[in-house]
Write a protein that holds these residues in place. Sequence first.
Motif, PDB file in Angstrom:
ATOM      1  N   TYR A   1       0.810  -1.293  -0.077  1.00  0.00           N
ATOM      2  CA  TYR A   1      -0.101  -0.054   0.207  1.00  0.00           C
ATOM      3  C   TYR A   1       0.830   1.301   0.104  1.00  0.00           C
ATOM      4  N   HIS A   2       0.256   2.217  -0.450  1.00  0.00           N
ATOM      5  CA  HIS A   2       0.977   3.597  -0.729  1.00  0.00           C
ATOM      6  C   HIS A   2       0.308   4.700   0.014  1.00  0.00           C
ATOM      7  N   GLU A   3       1.395   5.617   0.543  1.00  0.00           N
ATOM      8  CA  GLU A   3       0.524   6.742   1.297  1.00  0.00           C
ATOM      9  C   GLU A   3       0.242   7.821   0.420  1.00  0.00           C
TER      10      GLU A   3
ATOM     11  N   ARG B   1      -5.256   5.385  -2.444  1.00  0.00           N
ATOM     12  CA  ARG B   1      -4.212   5.373  -1.743  1.00  0.00           C
ATOM     13  C   ARG B   1      -4.181   4.866  -0.205  1.00  0.00           C
ATOM     14  N   LYS B   2      -3.618   4.324   0.499  1.00  0.00           N
ATOM     15  CA  LYS B   2      -3.396   3.743   1.593  1.00  0.00           C
ATOM     16  C   LYS B   2      -4.349   2.497   1.748  1.00  0.00           C
ATOM     17  N   THR B   3      -4.599   1.755   0.691  1.00  0.00           N
ATOM     18  CA  THR B   3      -5.552   0.595   0.510  1.00  0.00           C
ATOM     19  C   THR B   3      -4.679  -0.592   0.210  1.00  0.00           C
ATOM     20  N   PRO B   4      -4.640  -1.592   1.195  1.00  0.00           N
ATOM     21  CA  PRO B   4      -3.534  -2.825   0.918  1.00  0.00           C
ATOM     22  C   PRO B   4      -4.281  -3.622  -0.227  1.00  0.00           C
ATOM     23  N   HIS B   5      -3.424  -4.028  -1.125  1.00  0.00           N
ATOM     24  CA  HIS B   5      -3.646  -4.791  -2.324  1.00  0.00           C
ATOM     25  C   HIS B   5      -2.494  -5.815  -2.703  1.00  0.00           C
TER      26      HIS B   5
ATOM     27  N   PRO C   1      -1.973   8.241 -10.142  1.00  0.00           N
ATOM     28  CA  PRO C   1      -1.964   9.579  -9.844  1.00  0.00           C
ATOM     29  C   PRO C   1      -1.231   9.898  -8.310  1.00  0.00           C
ATOM     30  N   SER C   2      -0.305  10.715  -8.274  1.00  0.00           N
ATOM     31  CA  SER C   2       0.384  10.623  -6.834  1.00  0.00           C
ATOM     32  C   SER C   2       0.320  12.364  -6.252  1.00  0.00           C
ATOM     33  N   GLY C   3       0.838  12.072  -5.136  1.00  0.00           N
ATOM     34  CA  GLY C   3       0.633  13.382  -4.435  1.00  0.00           C
ATOM     35  C   GLY C   3       0.144  13.607  -3.208  1.00  0.00           C
ATOM     36  N   SER C   4       0.063  14.580  -2.513  1.00  0.00           N
ATOM     37  CA  SER C   4      -0.738  14.477  -1.310  1.00  0.00           C
ATOM     38  C   SER C   4      -2.250  15.136  -1.530  1.00  0.00           C
TER      39      SER C   4
END
Length: 177
Positions: A95-97, A152-156, A171-174
């Motif tokens: 997962y990714h923040e 984002r923040k979802t385990p997979h 897409p990335s970024g806060s």
Amino acid sequence: MEKNQSRRTFLKVAPLAAAAIPLAQTMIFTSSASAADAPALSPGTIQLFTAEKIADAVKQFQAQLGEHYLYQPSDLPVTIAITAQGPKVAKDFEYHENRDHVFLILDGATKFDVGGTPKDPRNTRPGEWLAPTSDGATTMEIKKGDMLVIPRKTPHRQSTETSVTWMLISPSGSVKT
């Protein structure tokens, strides 16, 4: 015949339109500056990927299994990749923040275990996590033409029995909350 042609056109365009929604939301909400602080606008690079160009890329990438970047600009917080893979079983959930995933299955089929609560997570680099299990995860089977959006923040975790080719729009970024 005209009715069927319109439906085919809709079915081809709808997944791409749906993929653009999370991207647009990410780009809209990532701005942290106020309008008064905003620099003058300068156009980014406009890129057209025709159906023929994508089909050629898919053929090429299916001959060389792995992840291949189709679009990774320095001026936009998004990556577009095409991945072709044979049989594979992921060991860990990831997962990714700061990254969302939009998977569009171009060929074949695969399974994703998504969601739940990661157990014993470990940080592999800033914003990137792995966990051996995720309690309460749901298994989804997706096939050619399907689209899966993983916030984002979802385990997979992904596994493929035979083969699959997908386009990943990430897409990335806060996100401003």
